[in-house]
Design an enzyme around this catalytic site. Structure first.
Site, PDB file in Angstrom:
ATOM      1  CG  ASP A  65       6.409  -1.246   0.660  1.00 56.52           C
ATOM      2  OD1 ASP A  65       5.585  -0.649  -0.060  1.00 56.52           O
ATOM      3  OD2 ASP A  65       6.336  -2.469   0.905  1.00 56.52           O
ATOM      4  NE  ARG A  76       1.612   2.223  -1.209  1.00 54.68           N
ATOM      5  CZ  ARG A  76       2.442   1.163  -1.222  1.00 54.68           C
ATOM      6  NH1 ARG A  76       3.187   0.874  -0.169  1.00 54.68           N
ATOM      7  NH2 ARG A  76       2.550   0.419  -2.298  1.00 54.68           N
TER       8      ARG A  76
END
Ligand code: FDA
Length: 314
Positions: free
Chosen positions: A142, A192
């Site tokens: 992340d 992502r």
């Protein structure tokens, strides 16, 4: 105004105690959080996989302030991966992708600890990547606030030497991201792309929604023109339509859409039925309060949903 008030409440221990102990919270939390522990996370993943979706699981926990806590978070990920394997949920879909994977915040495994924090985070991340590889899963790092971007991308670079399947996250609201997309759009690179969730200064980030959306489109084009594996993490109907259209234009079949657990679940299933890989980001764990408040801040309709539940059941 409302967004700032909710984000302030997210950092207020008294409000946290009130909300986490309210009898109604459990049912509301269930909509956005997979559950309080590993068993619940595995059950949530199983249900999503049965519906034709893929999953990434995030062990909730923020602001790791000491080594013991960092070690505990890393251990929680190892437990989770073993439980996913035991449940028969770890299956590679290709060289790079897995049906169920994990999302990891480097700050939770020590990145911000003074002294050798980055080294501790890298060691923990390596251990998690090794266990993920062993069971047939993958890891996505992340991305957090902009002060950590360089450090996170450097740790990613080092992890990819042994675990090239490890995915990056880039945030379209940062000025630098189009250039980062170019650097990471190489064969085998999973990226992502999201809008970005932190409050960032104008010196580093676009402030207006339209500017962020335009940056997202530029970034998605860069990723689609490259040789990597783009993963479009957004609930925005316009951006999803543009991504679908551009992917078709570039003849790119290997792309993924990603959304958060409980947000636009019908759209998640529609995209999956249309033949796309759709990955649902499932947060789980006892520390769900900060995560839930950020989701509420993103959309006033969710506050109404939360308030209505408090009134009708509380
Ligand atoms: P935006 O917030 O502009 O919403 C567009 C539309 O989507 C809304 O008009 C509404 O229709 C719908 N929608 C959005 N949020 C909703 C909600 N809460 N409830 C109901 N409908 C909603 N960020 C980060 O900084 N680092 C990271 O690593 C990640 N990782 C990540 C993974 C995944 C899988 C997702 C989906 C998102 C992230 N994010 C993130 C968060 C991301 O940066 C962003 O804050 C949120 O996804 C919200 O942005 P949208 O792109 O959905 O658009």
């Amino acid at each position: 105004m409302l967004r700032s008030a909710i984000l302030a409440a997210a950092r207020n221990p008294r409000i946290e105690s009130l909300v986490t102990h309210a009898p109604v919270s459990r049912s509301v939390v269930h909509r956005f959080v997979g559950g309080p522990d590993t068993a619940a996370a595995v059950a949530a993943a199983r249900a999503l996989v049965a519906d034709g979706l893929t999953v990434t699981l995030d062990h909730l926990g923020e602001d790791t302030t000491d080594r013991t806590q960092a070690d505990a978070v890393a251990a929680a990920y190892l437990d989770l991966l073993a439980a996913l394997e035991a449940a028969g949920l770890t299956e590679r879909l290709g060289l790079l992708t897995a049906r169920v994977e994990v999302s990891l915040k480097l700050s939770a495994i020590g990145q911000a600890l003074p002294g050798d924090g980055e080294k501790i985070a890298l060691e923990h991340a390596r251990t998690v990547c090794a266990e993920a590889r062993r069971v047939g899963a993958t890891v996505t790092l992340d991305m957090e606030d902009h002060t950590t971007t360089d450090s996170t991308l450097e740790i990613l670079r080092q992890l990819r030497v042994d675990y090239p399947e490890t995915a990056a996250v880039l945030q379209a609201y940062l000025h630098r991201t189009e250039s980062d997309c170019r650097d990471l759009a190489y064969a085998g690179s999973r990226v992502r792309l999201c809008k970005g969730a932190y409050r960032e200064p104008a010196s580093v980030a676009y402030q207006r929604r339209a500017e962020v959306d335009r940056s997202y489109v530029r970034c998605l084009n860069v990723l689609l023109q490259g040789d990597g594996y783009p993963m479009f993490a957004t609930h925005d109907p316009t951006l999803i339509a543009i991504a679908e259209d551009r992917a078709r234009f570039h003849g790119k079949t290997a792309v993924e859409f990603q959304m958060l657990y409980g947000i636009r679940p019908d759209e998640q299933r529609r995209l999956a039925r249309a033949g796309h890989t759709v990955r649902v980001y499932v947060p789980y764990g006892a520390q769900w309060y900060g995560y839930l408040m950020r989701r509420l801040a993103e959309r006033p309709a969710n506050v109404t949903f939360f308030a209505r539940a408090l009134i009708t059941k509380g």
